[in-house]
Structures are given as C-alpha cells and as structure tokens.
Design a protein around this motif. Structure first.
Motif, short mmCIF file in Angstrom:
data_model
loop_
_atom_site.label_atom_id
_atom_site.label_comp_id
_atom_site.label_asym_id
_atom_site.label_seq_id
_atom_site.Cartn_x
_atom_site.Cartn_y
_atom_site.Cartn_z
N GLU A 22 66.42 53.59 38.96
CA GLU A 22 65.14 53.05 39.41
C GLU A 22 65.21 51.55 39.68
N SER A 23 66.03 50.84 38.90
CA SER A 23 66.07 49.39 39.02
C SER A 23 67.41 48.83 39.50
N HIS A 31 77.76 50.55 32.35
CA HIS A 31 77.65 49.24 33.01
C HIS A 31 76.53 49.31 34.04
N THR A 32 75.62 48.36 33.99
CA THR A 32 74.46 48.37 34.89
C THR A 32 74.42 47.10 35.74
N PHE A 33 73.89 47.27 36.95
CA PHE A 33 73.82 46.18 37.92
C PHE A 33 72.47 46.26 38.61
N ASP A 34 71.65 45.25 38.38
CA ASP A 34 70.28 45.25 38.89
C ASP A 34 70.25 44.95 40.39
N GLN A 38 65.41 40.71 46.76
CA GLN A 38 65.75 40.79 48.19
C GLN A 38 66.32 42.15 48.55
N GLY A 39 66.88 42.87 47.55
CA GLY A 39 67.39 44.20 47.81
C GLY A 39 68.90 44.35 47.69
#
Length: 280
Positions: A22-23, A31-34, A38-39
């Motif tokens: 979702e984000s 491991h997460t990457f937002d 701007q997209g």
C-alpha cells in the motif's frame, strides 16, 4: 499504444523480488522501500553511495529540463524512439529500462511516440535523486527509481531494451538484465557534438575517442547510426542552460565559462551516435 505498469523490481539488499504494498515495495526478507509523494522509490542504499548526493545536481536537472523541453534535442529523441519501437513485432510488449534517465525526457518521448500496436512497460533509473524526483513529478505512466547502473534492481533476463543516454554504461549488468535478443542502445556524443561551444570554453580540444573495435562480451557486433543537425541558440539563457546541464560546466576554466556567459547567440552542431547491439 498502451503503457503497462513496470512491476519487476528486485531488492537492492538481497536481490529478492519486490512486491508492491500500500505504501511502497517489500521483499520476502522484510526490507521495505517507501514510495515518495512524487511517486518514485529509492533503491540506492546509503551503504552503496559513493557520496552524500551522487549524480547530477538540482541545478543541472532544472537547466536540462528547460533545454530539452524547448525541443533542441527532439531529433535525438525521435531517432531513439524509432530504433526502440523497431525492436518489437506487432502487438508485442516491450519492457524498457532507461539506465541514467535524467529528468525523463527520452522515456516520455518514447511513451508519446504514437505507435498503437505496442504495449510498453517503462522503467526510468538514475543515481541522482533530483533527476528522479523531477521525472516522477512530471509523468506517472512509468516506474521511476533512484538506483545505480552498477547494480540494477531488476531480475536477470527481464528486459527487452536498455537505453543508456549519455550515461555510464555497465555492459556486464546490461547483459545480465536483457533477454536473449534484447536491444542495448547507447547514445553518445560524436566527435563534433557541441564543438562550437567546446572551442569557446576550452583552450584546446581533446582528440575524439576511438570507436569501439569489438563488441562487448555477450553482445552482437555494433550497428551505429549518426544523428547530426545544426542548432541555433538565440539567448544567453539557452546557452547557459546548455552549459549547466553538461559536465563541460565543471571542466571548463573560469575564463572559458566567462566567454560563454558573454554570448547571446550561438550556432552549434548536434552530433550524436546511436550504437545498437543485441544480447546474444
């Protein structure tokens, strides 16, 4: 022509496939990457940066955007789009990476080329956060990523085309990510590119670089197309944008920059070489 989402990204930390959340994006290891407002997504870990702010500066990106949107390099963009779209048979889908996309001009031109029988999945990658922010803020049809050509965050053999526009080629990485038969299109300055400007800002000019004599490992022999035309810059602002958007600004002497800044008109030669090779 339709633009399909580009969703085949890999984790820059462990190489695992990334899934859209979702984000942002997430790999199986957590491991997460937002995704930014701007997209775009930043897939350049801090431990893999060579400086605090790598790549082109914000001033270079702003100048390049003004210069390109004035249409001065439209002939280059048209030639690149023709070559890329010739790679696909009718009704085929092309997954295209612009490796060193800058503010996205050439990828937008490809998306706007108007050929309805192709579906395109487009990924723009640049090491400059300023470039990717500008690209993502302008066009949401593509996936935009902050990343490095030295370790492209896409799976092996997943791309039909890799563009390297006035950038930093990494042939081994390009070979890794291209499918067999995939196209590598490199665009570089020819021997006379902007020669009139270079004669003003440098005391002497370097000898032209010798063309590549043999194909890169894993690729077919090169095919070279030259795009050459005259360009008139009719204001000090246009000349300044051209100088600021290139490495010439930092290589020229103070005296050379001063001579360029005093100009209000300049006729220059656009001379670029499009080198095509196919992944074996």
């Amino acid at each position: 022509m339709s633009i399909a989402p580009f969703n085949r990204l890999t984790c820059p930390l462990d190489g695992a496939p990334l899934c859209r959340t979702e984000s942002g994006w997430c790999c199986p290891q957590g491991h997460t990457f937002d995704v930014s407002r701007q997209g775009h997504v930043n897939l350049l870990p801090v431990q893999k940066k060579r400086s605090l702010d790598p790549g082109d500066s914000k001033a270079m990106i702003v100048a390049r955007r003004r210069f390109l949107e004035a249409g001065h390099y439209q002939g280059i963009a048209e030639a690149v789009s023709r070559r890329v779209l010739a790679q696909a048979p009718e009704h085929d889908r092309l997954a295209v990476l612009d490796a060193g996309c800058g503010e996205g001009y050439y990828l937008r031109a490809l998306a706007d080329a108007g050929v309805v029988q192709h579906e395109l999945a487009l990924l723009g990658l640049d090491i400059s956060k300023w470039a990717v922010q500008a690209a993502a803020g302008r066009d949401k049809r593509m996936q935009w990523v902050v990343g490095s050509n030295a370790a492209l965050p896409v799976p092996d053999h997943s791309l039909d085309v890799v563009l390297c526009m006035f950038g930093f080629p990494t042939p081994a990485e390009f070979a890794r990510v291209l499918k067999p038969g995939g196209l590598l299109l490199e665009v570089e300055a020819g021997p006379d590119h902007l020669i009139e400007l270079r004669e003003i800002i440098y005391p002497t000019l370097k000898a032209p670089r010798e063309p590549r004599q043999t194909a890169e490992v894993g690729f077919s022999a090169d095919t070279v197309e030259t795009v050459r035309y005259a360009l008139s810059l009719d204001s000090a602002e246009q000349i300044a944008d051209l100088l600021v958007m290139t490495p010439h600004l930092y290589r020229a002497s103070a005296e050379g920059r001063a001579r360029a800044e005093a100009l209000t008109h300049l006729d220059v030669t656009v001379d670029v070489q499009l080198t095509s090779s196919l992944r074996l």
